[in-house]
Write a protein that holds these residues in place. Sequence first.
Motif, PDB file in Angstrom:
ATOM      1  N   MET A 136      23.207 -17.307  -0.249  1.00  0.00           N
ATOM      2  CA  MET A 136      22.028 -17.072   0.551  1.00  0.00           C
ATOM      3  C   MET A 136      20.801 -17.464  -0.268  1.00  0.00           C
ATOM      4  O   MET A 136      20.784 -17.314  -1.476  1.00  0.00           O
ATOM      5  N   GLY A 137      19.778 -17.907   0.417  1.00  0.00           N
ATOM      6  CA  GLY A 137      18.566 -18.363  -0.239  1.00  0.00           C
ATOM      7  C   GLY A 137      17.609 -17.231  -0.544  1.00  0.00           C
ATOM      8  O   GLY A 137      17.997 -16.089  -0.785  1.00  0.00           O
ATOM      9  N   ILE A 138      16.348 -17.536  -0.484  1.00  0.00           N
ATOM     10  CA  ILE A 138      15.289 -16.571  -0.791  1.00  0.00           C
ATOM     11  C   ILE A 138      15.199 -15.502   0.296  1.00  0.00           C
ATOM     12  O   ILE A 138      15.001 -14.335   0.020  1.00  0.00           O
ATOM     13  N   PHE A 139      15.372 -15.918   1.532  1.00  0.00           N
ATOM     14  CA  PHE A 139      15.166 -15.013   2.655  1.00  0.00           C
ATOM     15  C   PHE A 139      16.467 -14.352   3.080  1.00  0.00           C
ATOM     16  O   PHE A 139      17.559 -14.776   2.722  1.00  0.00           O
TER      17      PHE A 139
ATOM     18  N   ASP B 117      19.382 -13.151   5.904  1.00  0.00           N
ATOM     19  CA  ASP B 117      20.110 -13.865   6.938  1.00  0.00           C
ATOM     20  C   ASP B 117      19.485 -13.546   8.292  1.00  0.00           C
ATOM     21  O   ASP B 117      19.364 -12.380   8.676  1.00  0.00           O
ATOM     22  N   LEU B 118      19.069 -14.576   9.021  1.00  0.00           N
ATOM     23  CA  LEU B 118      18.410 -14.380  10.304  1.00  0.00           C
ATOM     24  C   LEU B 118      19.393 -14.215  11.456  1.00  0.00           C
ATOM     25  O   LEU B 118      19.007 -13.837  12.545  1.00  0.00           O
TER      26      LEU B 118
ATOM     27  N   GLY C 106      26.114 -12.193  12.258  1.00  0.00           N
ATOM     28  CA  GLY C 106      26.896 -12.390  11.050  1.00  0.00           C
ATOM     29  C   GLY C 106      28.131 -13.222  11.302  1.00  0.00           C
ATOM     30  O   GLY C 106      28.094 -14.217  12.014  1.00  0.00           O
ATOM     31  N   ARG C 107      29.256 -12.787  10.731  1.00  0.00           N
ATOM     32  CA  ARG C 107      30.494 -13.537  10.874  1.00  0.00           C
ATOM     33  C   ARG C 107      31.431 -12.895  11.891  1.00  0.00           C
ATOM     34  O   ARG C 107      32.639 -13.040  11.796  1.00  0.00           O
ATOM     35  N   THR C 108      30.891 -12.171  12.849  1.00  0.00           N
ATOM     36  CA  THR C 108      31.729 -11.568  13.884  1.00  0.00           C
ATOM     37  C   THR C 108      32.236 -12.647  14.831  1.00  0.00           C
ATOM     38  O   THR C 108      31.572 -13.663  15.037  1.00  0.00           O
TER      39      THR C 108
ATOM     40  N   LYS D   7      13.297 -19.323  11.826  1.00  0.00           N
ATOM     41  CA  LYS D   7      13.101 -20.162  10.646  1.00  0.00           C
ATOM     42  C   LYS D   7      11.813 -20.969  10.763  1.00  0.00           C
ATOM     43  O   LYS D   7      11.063 -21.099   9.790  1.00  0.00           O
ATOM     44  N   VAL D   8      11.542 -21.487  11.956  1.00  0.00           N
ATOM     45  CA  VAL D   8      10.312 -22.260  12.177  1.00  0.00           C
ATOM     46  C   VAL D   8       9.089 -21.355  12.010  1.00  0.00           C
ATOM     47  O   VAL D   8       8.089 -21.748  11.404  1.00  0.00           O
ATOM     48  N   GLN D   9       9.178 -20.139  12.522  1.00  0.00           N
ATOM     49  CA  GLN D   9       8.059 -19.204  12.394  1.00  0.00           C
ATOM     50  C   GLN D   9       7.776 -18.848  10.944  1.00  0.00           C
ATOM     51  O   GLN D   9       6.624 -18.631  10.564  1.00  0.00           O
TER      52      GLN D   9
END
Length: 68
Positions: free
Chosen positions: A1-4, A6-7, A11-13, A36-38
Amino acid sequence: MGIFTDLNLNGRTPVRVQPKIGEWGPAGVPSTRAKKVQRIIAPIAFVLVMAALGGLFYYFYRILIPQG
């Protein structure tokens, strides 16, 4: 995962257990892509608004304070 974080709240359901938009909550929930755009647009808009306000304050300062 990056800086932010998980949007994607699902999840992985498996897809069969994920609620459809509007089924359990409001229909106007933004998608993961929109979030992500916001996250990119908000800081850019903030900087532009602050620069415009700074320019406006400088303009009024130059008018109201006599030079020379």
